[in-house]
Design a protein around this motif. Structure first.
Motif, PDB file in Angstrom:
ATOM      1  N   GLU A 536      -2.470   1.642  -5.528  1.00  0.00           N
ATOM      2  CA  GLU A 536      -1.533   2.591  -4.929  1.00  0.00           C
ATOM      3  C   GLU A 536      -1.853   2.760  -3.441  1.00  0.00           C
ATOM      4  OE1 GLU A 536       1.049   3.982  -6.185  1.00  0.00           O
ATOM      5  OE2 GLU A 536       0.809   3.578  -8.327  1.00  0.00           O
ATOM      6  N   ASN A 537      -0.824   3.149  -2.669  1.00  0.00           N
ATOM      7  CA  ASN A 537      -1.012   3.436  -1.246  1.00  0.00           C
ATOM      8  C   ASN A 537      -1.630   4.817  -1.054  1.00  0.00           C
ATOM      9  OD1 ASN A 537       0.016   1.270   0.526  1.00  0.00           O
ATOM     10  ND2 ASN A 537       1.891   1.554  -0.665  1.00  0.00           N
ATOM     11  N   TYR A 538      -2.553   4.920  -0.082  1.00  0.00           N
ATOM     12  CA  TYR A 538      -3.139   6.200   0.324  1.00  0.00           C
ATOM     13  C   TYR A 538      -2.883   6.403   1.812  1.00  0.00           C
ATOM     14  CZ  TYR A 538      -5.537   6.926  -4.099  1.00  0.00           C
ATOM     15  OH  TYR A 538      -5.812   7.162  -5.425  1.00  0.00           O
ATOM     16  N   TRP A 539      -2.396   7.585   2.152  1.00  0.00           N
ATOM     17  CA  TRP A 539      -2.138   7.888   3.554  1.00  0.00           C
ATOM     18  C   TRP A 539      -3.434   7.940   4.360  1.00  0.00           C
ATOM     19  CZ3 TRP A 539       2.284   7.286   5.669  1.00  0.00           C
ATOM     20  CH2 TRP A 539       3.486   7.643   5.037  1.00  0.00           C
ATOM     21  N   SER A 540      -3.389   7.404   5.569  1.00  0.00           N
ATOM     22  CA  SER A 540      -4.418   7.665   6.568  1.00  0.00           C
ATOM     23  C   SER A 540      -3.777   8.492   7.677  1.00  0.00           C
ATOM     24  CB  SER A 540      -4.979   6.364   7.142  1.00  0.00           C
ATOM     25  OG  SER A 540      -4.160   5.868   8.179  1.00  0.00           O
ATOM     26  N   SER A 541      -4.594   9.089   8.535  1.00  0.00           N
ATOM     27  CA  SER A 541      -4.071   9.856   9.665  1.00  0.00           C
ATOM     28  C   SER A 541      -4.015   9.010  10.932  1.00  0.00           C
ATOM     29  CB  SER A 541      -4.948  11.089   9.897  1.00  0.00           C
ATOM     30  OG  SER A 541      -6.286  10.701  10.160  1.00  0.00           O
ATOM     31  N   PHE A 548       5.406   5.398  12.166  1.00  0.00           N
ATOM     32  CA  PHE A 548       4.714   4.681  11.099  1.00  0.00           C
ATOM     33  C   PHE A 548       3.227   5.056  11.135  1.00  0.00           C
ATOM     34  CE2 PHE A 548       8.523   2.321  10.997  1.00  0.00           C
ATOM     35  CZ  PHE A 548       8.559   1.568   9.824  1.00  0.00           C
ATOM     36  N   PHE A 549       2.638   5.177   9.936  1.00  0.00           N
ATOM     37  CA  PHE A 549       1.211   5.443   9.837  1.00  0.00           C
ATOM     38  C   PHE A 549       0.586   4.420   8.895  1.00  0.00           C
ATOM     39  CE2 PHE A 549       2.674   9.255  11.662  1.00  0.00           C
ATOM     40  CZ  PHE A 549       1.605   9.795  12.366  1.00  0.00           C
ATOM     41  N   TRP A 550      -0.678   4.158   9.173  1.00  0.00           N
ATOM     42  CA  TRP A 550      -1.368   3.168   8.368  1.00  0.00           C
ATOM     43  C   TRP A 550      -1.671   3.711   6.979  1.00  0.00           C
ATOM     44  CZ3 TRP A 550      -1.579  -1.735   9.653  1.00  0.00           C
ATOM     45  CH2 TRP A 550      -1.491  -2.102  10.993  1.00  0.00           C
ATOM     46  N   THR A 551      -1.531   2.862   5.990  1.00  0.00           N
ATOM     47  CA  THR A 551      -1.917   3.193   4.619  1.00  0.00           C
ATOM     48  C   THR A 551      -2.859   2.125   4.112  1.00  0.00           C
ATOM     49  OG1 THR A 551      -0.078   1.984   3.622  1.00  0.00           O
ATOM     50  CG2 THR A 551       0.285   4.317   4.142  1.00  0.00           C
ATOM     51  N   LYS A 552      -3.554   2.478   3.057  1.00  0.00           N
ATOM     52  CA  LYS A 552      -4.518   1.554   2.467  1.00  0.00           C
ATOM     53  C   LYS A 552      -4.156   1.330   1.011  1.00  0.00           C
ATOM     54  CE  LYS A 552      -8.470  -0.671   1.975  1.00  0.00           C
ATOM     55  NZ  LYS A 552      -8.579  -2.042   2.417  1.00  0.00           N
ATOM     56  N   ILE A 553      -3.944   0.078   0.627  1.00  0.00           N
ATOM     57  CA  ILE A 553      -3.718  -0.271  -0.766  1.00  0.00           C
ATOM     58  C   ILE A 553      -4.507  -1.540  -1.052  1.00  0.00           C
ATOM     59  CG2 ILE A 553      -1.518  -1.356  -0.120  1.00  0.00           C
ATOM     60  CD1 ILE A 553      -0.633  -1.004  -3.019  1.00  0.00           C
ATOM     61  N   SER A 564       7.685   8.639   3.828  1.00  0.00           N
ATOM     62  CA  SER A 564       7.460   7.958   2.554  1.00  0.00           C
ATOM     63  C   SER A 564       6.518   8.807   1.692  1.00  0.00           C
ATOM     64  CB  SER A 564       6.846   6.574   2.785  1.00  0.00           C
ATOM     65  OG  SER A 564       7.698   5.786   3.572  1.00  0.00           O
ATOM     66  N   TYR A 565       6.486   8.516   0.390  1.00  0.00           N
ATOM     67  CA  TYR A 565       5.659   9.284  -0.529  1.00  0.00           C
ATOM     68  C   TYR A 565       4.497   8.420  -1.041  1.00  0.00           C
ATOM     69  CZ  TYR A 565       8.956  13.166  -0.759  1.00  0.00           C
ATOM     70  OH  TYR A 565       9.739  14.237  -0.442  1.00  0.00           O
ATOM     71  N   PHE A 566       3.282   8.865  -0.729  1.00  0.00           N
ATOM     72  CA  PHE A 566       2.078   8.178  -1.204  1.00  0.00           C
ATOM     73  C   PHE A 566       1.017   9.230  -1.556  1.00  0.00           C
ATOM     74  CE2 PHE A 566       3.958   5.170   1.934  1.00  0.00           C
ATOM     75  CZ  PHE A 566       4.374   4.214   1.036  1.00  0.00           C
ATOM     76  N   TYR A 567      -0.128   8.737  -2.067  1.00  0.00           N
ATOM     77  CA  TYR A 567      -1.230   9.641  -2.367  1.00  0.00           C
ATOM     78  C   TYR A 567      -1.947  10.065  -1.082  1.00  0.00           C
ATOM     79  CZ  TYR A 567      -1.028   8.500  -7.386  1.00  0.00           C
ATOM     80  OH  TYR A 567      -0.636   8.357  -8.681  1.00  0.00           O
ATOM     81  N   ALA A 568      -2.624  11.216  -1.141  1.00  0.00           N
ATOM     82  CA  ALA A 568      -3.484  11.682  -0.039  1.00  0.00           C
ATOM     83  C   ALA A 568      -4.742  12.292  -0.639  1.00  0.00           C
ATOM     84  CB  ALA A 568      -2.756  12.706   0.817  1.00  0.00           C
TER      85      ALA A 568
END
Length: 575
Positions: A536-541, A548-553, A564-568
């Motif tokens: 799953e994608n996780y938000w980074s700051s 656009f913000f970086w996410t980690k999956i 967009s909707y992702f985990y935090a």
């Protein structure tokens, strides 16, 4: 004018009670000292009787019925009192063996004519003897009795065997002198003939100890000589001493010695050839010994190289000032200060050499190195210092007392004290919350346009992975939000058990976390938390560009729009 009759009210007839409709005279004192006569109705004056109170509390019968009920209650109460009086005062037998009964009217016991003591019965048979009781405590010793008369003298015993013929001790100069068979003469025992001393076998034998001649003994033995310790002249014995011979310990040839000493000989300890020495040496030889320097000069003159060269190097950082100590057989050969260049020194061959380096602040000190030196050898040795880690590296569980515990050592009974999971590498460290925000559901990064975060890392992925400033990023995003329902605000509202405020992690922090993901998830499960879902994608700051913000999956880094909707998952600082 009408006539008035004066009546003395104190002499009027007395009524037994007050009835409804009666008119009563009331005399009331006034404030000016006069009295005023007034009337009042009888019903108002007499108040409410018991029957009226009973009716007010729910009794519905007539006055006569109420009176009958009161009578029955009184009878029951009297019966209860009578029963209690009887129970509390049972019939009893007095000390005179007469029966006494309780008189309820008199409230006292009264003696009856009943005697309960019978005539004396016949004596019963004697019972069997009981077991013997425990012995009592020993009494005090009585006074000593008078001495009895002396008994008659007994018969004389048989005569003992005659002892060997010997010479009795004699007195000379107020001392006992004892015959010495070895020397054939009397010897002074040192014992005074005064009554204060007793001449004993032990005292006599003590005189015969010390140096003796013409005898044989079992240890360090010698014949026909006098000796002190381990020394002999003109004889052969079992240990340490000899004439015209060689032996295994501290040996000597053709000489006299006191203790382990030798002149002009070869031996296996402290040995040199053709010299005199100071340790265990004869006093007469002290002015003739060789010093170490003299021996070194003799070896040098002979052209013999018995030295090993040691080259010492220190590596690992700025180590100037570190002290290097070289020992041989626990004797310090020299101390040297590191100045960035190889240190060279020489030691004797055939020695146990130990090289030690000192502590340097901020570095882990290498262990000492030991070896056996070899003559004419050249040896290179290196001491590698390492930079001390100021913080633990790896994954730990952090508790409210700021203790870090490896997952394999964590006791789940302490989960109430678990703050989160600590992750640290050589340069960064942070603490991960046990669970995602928003009850583990997806959230948007922000609910407003965030076009002006140009001060944060850009779409360059290599630059984004170097961003570890999640707390600063979180505050910058929250400063532009209006309704504070995005991932940064939710993370900032998370308060860890140690009082730390949460934040939305930067991409670099998420990247480090993913490097330890199996260990992180194991620790999260141990403290009752939830795993990071690697799919799953996780938000980074960390800002990408154009909202656009970086996410980690898993191992994929991607830029996603803020809505967009992702985990935090909240992080907090460790320091």
């Amino acid at each position: 004018m009408a006539d008035y009759e004066v009546i003395d009210v104190t002499k009027l007839d007395k009524a037994e009670g007050v009835k409804d409709g009666d008119t009563l005279l009331l005399i009331r004192q006034q404030g000016d000292g006069t009295s005023k006569c007034m009337r009042t109705d009888g019903a108002q004056f007499k108040g409410t009787d018991a029957y009226d109170v009973a009716k007010a509390n729910g009794f519905s019968g007539t006055r006569e019925e109420w009176a009958q009920q009161v009578a029955r209650v009184n009878e029951v109460a009297a019966a209860i009192d009578n029963a209690n009086d009887t129970a509390n005062h049972p019939t009893k037998i007095g000390s005179d063996n007469y029966v006494y009964e309780w008189n309820k009217a008199a409230k006292a016991y009264q003696k009856t004519s009943i005697l309960v003591k019978g005539d004396k019965g016949e004596r019963g048979a004697t019972g069997a003897q009981g077991p013997q009781g425990l012995q009592g405590v020993k009494g005090e010793t009585g006074a000593t009795g008078a001495t009895g008369p002396q008994g008659a003298t007994g018969a004389q015993g048989p005569q003992g065997e005659r002892g060997e013929k010997g010479k009795s001790p004699i007195i000379k100069g107020a001392s006992w002198w004892i015959w010495d068979e070895a020397s054939g003469a009397y010897k002074d025992s040192g014992m005074s003939v005064s009554s204060q001393y007793t001449l004993t076998k032990e005292a006599i034998e003590n005189v015969l100890t010390g140096d003796v001649s013409s005898h044989t003994h079992s240890a360090y033995a010698a014949k026909t000589h006098t000796h002190t310790e381990y020394a002999a002249v003109g004889h052969t014995h079992t240990e340490y001493a000899a004439v015209d011979h060689t032996h295994s310990n501290y040996a000597l040839t053709t000489h006299k010695h006191t203790e382990y000493a030798a002149v002009s000989h070869t031996h296996d300890n402290y040995a040199l050839t053709g010299h005199k020495h100071t340790e265990y040496a004869l006093a007469s030889a002290l002015s003739d010994y060789y010093t170490k320097a003299e021996v070194d000069e003799l070896i040098k003159a002979a052209g013999v190289n018995n030295k090993e060269t040691i080259n010492i190097t220190l590596t690992g950082g700025s180590l100037d000032g570190a002290v290097v100590t070289v020992r041989t057989d626990n004797i310090i050969v020299g101390t040297y200060t590191w100045q960035g260049s190889t240190i060279s020194c020489k030691v004797d061959g055939g020695r146990t050499v130990t090289v030690i380096v000192s502590d340097v602040e901020g570095y882990t000190t290498p262990a000492a190195q030991s070896f056996e030196s070899v003559a004419q050898n050249v040896r290179d040795i290196t001491f590698a210092y390492t930079v001390k880690a100021q913080y633990p590296i790896g994954v730990y569980i952090l508790d409210t007392d700021n203790n870090l515990t490896k997952a394999g050592e964590w006791n789940t009974k302490n989960n109430n004290e678990a703050v989160g999971v600590y992750v640290g590498d050589e340069n960064h460290r942070f603490v991960i919350a046990p669970r995602n925000v928003n009850n583990g559901n997806y959230v948007q990064l922000s609910t407003v346009t965030l076009n002006n975060l140009t001060s944060l890392p850009s779409k360059n992925v290599d630059a984004a992975k170097l961003d570890f400033d999640g707390l600063k990023n979180t505050d910058a995003i929250i400063g532009l939000e209006k309704d504070y329902r995005g991932a940064p605000s939710l993370c900032k509202n998370t308060i860890f058990k140690n009082g730390k405020t949460g934040y939305l992690p930067a991409l670099g922090e998420l990247y480090v976390c993913w490097g330890y993901l199996p260990e992180v998830n194991e620790a999260l499960r141990l403290i009752g938390g939830s795993d990071f879902d690697s799919h799953e994608n996780y938000w980074s700051s960390t800002y990408n560009t154009a909202n656009f913000f970086w996410t980690k999956i898993s191992n994929v880094l991607a830029g996603k729009t803020y809505d967009s909707y992702f985990y935090a998952r909240p992080f907090c600082s460790y320091e």
